[in-house]
Write a protein that holds these residues in place. Structure first.
Motif, PDB file in Angstrom:
ATOM      1  N   UNK A  59     -28.093 -18.720  29.097  1.00 23.61           N
ATOM      2  CA  UNK A  59     -27.064 -17.750  28.743  1.00 23.61           C
ATOM      3  C   UNK A  59     -26.545 -17.102  30.011  1.00 23.61           C
ATOM      4  N   UNK A  60     -25.346 -16.520  29.912  1.00 29.53           N
ATOM      5  CA  UNK A  60     -24.869 -15.737  31.053  1.00 29.53           C
ATOM      6  C   UNK A  60     -25.846 -14.609  31.307  1.00 29.53           C
ATOM      7  N   UNK A  61     -26.097 -14.326  32.582  1.00 32.29           N
ATOM      8  CA  UNK A  61     -27.149 -13.387  32.938  1.00 32.29           C
ATOM      9  C   UNK A  61     -26.708 -11.942  32.727  1.00 32.29           C
ATOM     10  N   UNK A  62     -26.924 -11.438  31.504  1.00 32.01           N
ATOM     11  CA  UNK A  62     -26.523 -10.077  31.156  1.00 32.01           C
ATOM     12  C   UNK A  62     -27.183  -9.045  32.074  1.00 32.01           C
ATOM     13  N   UNK A  63     -28.440  -9.292  32.417  1.00 27.19           N
ATOM     14  CA  UNK A  63     -29.169  -8.322  33.253  1.00 27.19           C
ATOM     15  C   UNK A  63     -28.505  -8.180  34.622  1.00 27.19           C
ATOM     16  N   UNK A  64     -28.080  -9.312  35.206  1.00 24.97           N
ATOM     17  CA  UNK A  64     -27.374  -9.262  36.498  1.00 24.97           C
ATOM     18  C   UNK A  64     -26.006  -8.617  36.326  1.00 24.97           C
ATOM     19  N   UNK A  65     -25.310  -8.970  35.243  1.00 25.24           N
ATOM     20  CA  UNK A  65     -23.977  -8.408  34.980  1.00 25.24           C
ATOM     21  C   UNK A  65     -24.032  -6.885  34.842  1.00 25.24           C
ATOM     22  N   UNK A  66     -25.102  -6.381  34.200  1.00 26.45           N
ATOM     23  CA  UNK A  66     -25.243  -4.931  34.009  1.00 26.45           C
ATOM     24  C   UNK A  66     -25.281  -4.194  35.346  1.00 26.45           C
ATOM     25  N   UNK A  67     -25.875  -4.859  36.356  1.00 34.07           N
ATOM     26  CA  UNK A  67     -25.979  -4.238  37.674  1.00 34.07           C
ATOM     27  C   UNK A  67     -24.601  -3.956  38.276  1.00 34.07           C
ATOM     28  N   UNK A  68     -23.574  -4.672  37.787  1.00 34.76           N
ATOM     29  CA  UNK A  68     -22.222  -4.513  38.336  1.00 34.76           C
ATOM     30  C   UNK A  68     -21.525  -3.263  37.808  1.00 34.76           C
ATOM     31  N   UNK A  69     -22.086  -2.601  36.793  1.00 37.51           N
ATOM     32  CA  UNK A  69     -21.407  -1.441  36.189  1.00 37.51           C
ATOM     33  C   UNK A  69     -20.970  -0.401  37.227  1.00 37.51           C
ATOM     34  N   UNK A  70     -21.864   0.029  38.140  1.00 38.73           N
ATOM     35  CA  UNK A  70     -21.418   1.031  39.130  1.00 38.73           C
ATOM     36  C   UNK A  70     -20.270   0.509  40.001  1.00 38.73           C
ATOM     37  N   UNK A  71     -20.275  -0.796  40.337  1.00 32.69           N
ATOM     38  CA  UNK A  71     -19.185  -1.380  41.130  1.00 32.69           C
ATOM     39  C   UNK A  71     -17.859  -1.315  40.364  1.00 32.69           C
ATOM     40  N   UNK A  72     -17.929  -1.418  39.036  1.00 32.12           N
ATOM     41  CA  UNK A  72     -16.733  -1.344  38.200  1.00 32.12           C
ATOM     42  C   UNK A  72     -16.370   0.116  37.886  1.00 32.12           C
ATOM     43  N   UNK A  73     -17.039   1.047  38.548  1.00 33.18           N
ATOM     44  CA  UNK A  73     -16.694   2.460  38.369  1.00 33.18           C
ATOM     45  C   UNK A  73     -17.362   3.111  37.173  1.00 33.18           C
ATOM     46  N   UNK A  75     -20.341   4.801  36.249  1.00 31.01           N
ATOM     47  CA  UNK A  75     -21.525   5.375  36.885  1.00 31.01           C
ATOM     48  C   UNK A  75     -22.240   6.379  36.000  1.00 31.01           C
ATOM     49  N   UNK A  76     -21.618   6.737  34.870  1.00 26.04           N
ATOM     50  CA  UNK A  76     -22.274   7.654  33.935  1.00 26.04           C
ATOM     51  C   UNK A  76     -23.088   6.825  32.940  1.00 26.04           C
ATOM     52  N   UNK A  77     -24.362   6.657  33.275  1.00 24.20           N
ATOM     53  CA  UNK A  77     -25.239   5.796  32.486  1.00 24.20           C
ATOM     54  C   UNK A  77     -26.402   6.620  31.950  1.00 24.20           C
ATOM     55  N   UNK A  78     -26.645   6.475  30.650  1.00 19.68           N
ATOM     56  CA  UNK A  78     -27.656   7.296  29.994  1.00 19.68           C
ATOM     57  C   UNK A  78     -28.592   6.416  29.174  1.00 19.68           C
ATOM     58  N   UNK A  79     -29.808   6.931  28.967  1.00 18.58           N
ATOM     59  CA  UNK A  79     -30.752   6.220  28.130  1.00 18.58           C
ATOM     60  C   UNK A  79     -31.466   7.233  27.242  1.00 18.58           C
ATOM     61  N   UNK A  80     -31.773   6.792  26.016  1.00 20.04           N
ATOM     62  CA  UNK A  80     -32.427   7.659  25.031  1.00 20.04           C
ATOM     63  C   UNK A  80     -33.930   7.688  25.291  1.00 20.04           C
ATOM     64  N   UNK A  81     -34.463   8.867  25.582  1.00 20.81           N
ATOM     65  CA  UNK A  81     -35.883   9.018  25.928  1.00 20.81           C
ATOM     66  C   UNK A  81     -36.796   8.513  24.802  1.00 20.81           C
ATOM     67  N   UNK A  82     -36.437   8.860  23.564  1.00 21.29           N
ATOM     68  CA  UNK A  82     -37.233   8.463  22.403  1.00 21.29           C
ATOM     69  C   UNK A  82     -37.343   6.939  22.320  1.00 21.29           C
TER      70      UNK A  82
END
Lengths: 119, 111, 98
Positions: A59-73, A75-82
């Motif tokens: 499959x296309x490497x989603x994990x690598x693609x996710x790393x590009x998010x800050x490069x695409x501007x 930068x507001x990334x959040x995760x649910x603690x629960x």
């Protein structure tokens, strides 16, 4: 002023199209300079697990693609603690620099955005 | 089908001139692709193509214009990572054309 | 800003409803449609969850979806399509749980 959009990604990375679709919205929006945030919750937090090796799935490497998010501007990334705790993940070893938010902070976060979509 | 001949090799291209098989890329292929676009590759072109190949290596996707500028600025400095410089090198469509010459897939989030 | 959360998946198949309740703001509301109306079945865990959340006047269900599935509950306020539209406008935004 463009409307801000929060994308909530809550599906696991390798089983269906949802995680890919959420990321594609984020990358496209980022490329067009939209004010975007992305929140990972429920099984979506598995997208941020370290040391995934999807090559065997062809499959296309989603994990690598996710790393590009800050490069695409995006930068507001959040995760649910629960969700992170429930799944036995260490918030300190996630693969992206994310802000870890509890339930009350998540409600406030959603309140701050003009638009929200959950995939 | 669209094709390119480099030495004795026939290389398949899609309708927009992008490599069908990314493994086919070589510096000689880049030169041949550039020639089709009326560009003679200079050292300034090559350093951007190297940056792009690095981007793809890292993220497994082709950058749109903004991330291309940002990443180039990160790797080569802001005097190289800016829109006028990249537009001048790549005929005004840096994300699309530089990706093509660097042997990357067509960028999807690009005007 | 207030949010209307729209859920259409059954609570017995996944955790959209439970997750939504966790991040529900005090002025937010939930609209159940499609299979999500099964959450209103008496004596079930999802119905308990909704009861505990005390969502007076903040929980709605699409009437025709409930009727089609033999769900008859007073826990949620029944709405027809025009009322659904009116609700969407009353809140600042709609979050669809796709």
């Amino acid at each position: 002023m463009a409307k801000s959009l929060l994308i909530i990604s809550r599906q696991a990375p390798w089983s269906g199209p949802s995680a890919r679709e959420a990321l594609d919205i984020a990358l496209a929006g980022g490329a067009f300079d939209l004010p975007l945030g992305m929140l990972f919750m429920d099984d979506g937090v598995f997208q941020l697990a370290a040391a995934q090796q999807p090559a065997s799935l062809q499959l296309k490497d989603l994990a690598a693609n996710l790393q590009a998010l800050p490069m695409f501007g995006v930068e507001k990334l959040f995760v649910c603690a629960h969700s992170v705790a429930e799944r036995g993940l260490d918030p300190a070893s996630l693969s992206l620099p994310v802000e870890v938010l509890d339930d009350a902070a998540l409600a406030a976060l959603i309140g701050r955005y003009d638009q929200v979509v959950t995939l | 089908m669209n094709a390119l001949t480099v030495g004795e090799h026939h290389i398949a291209l899609d309708k927009d001139g992008f490599l069908l098989d990314l493994q086919d890329w070589s510096p000689a292929v880049a030169e041949a692709l550039a020639e089709r676009e009326g560009i003679a590759l200079s050292p300034e072109h090559w350093e951007v193509l190297e940056v792009l190949r690095g981007f793809y290596q890292e993220y497994q996707l082709s950058p749109a214009t903004r991330p291309l500028i940002k990443y180039t600025a990160l790797k080569l400095g802001v005097e190289k990572g800016n829109s006028p410089h990249l537009n001048r090198l790549f005929n005004g469509t840096p994300a699309k054309l530089a990706a093509k010459l660097a042997g990357l897939p067509k960028p999807t989030n690009c005007i | 800003m207030t949010t209307l959360h729209v859920i259409s998946h059954s609570p017995f198949g996944d955790n959209r409803l439970a997750s939504c309740l966790r991040l529900l703001g005090t002025d937010d509301a939930i609209l159940l449609c499609g299979d999500a109306v099964y959450a209103l079945r008496a004596g079930t865990a999802p119905q308990q969850l909704l009861q505990t959340a005390r969502l007076q006047h903040r929980l709605f269900a699409l009437a025709e979806d409930a009727q089609a599935r033999a769900i008859d509950s007073t826990l949620a306020e029944a709405v027809d399509y025009p009322a659904f539209v009116e609700l969407s406008l009353r809140f600042d935004k709609v979050n669809s749980w796709l």
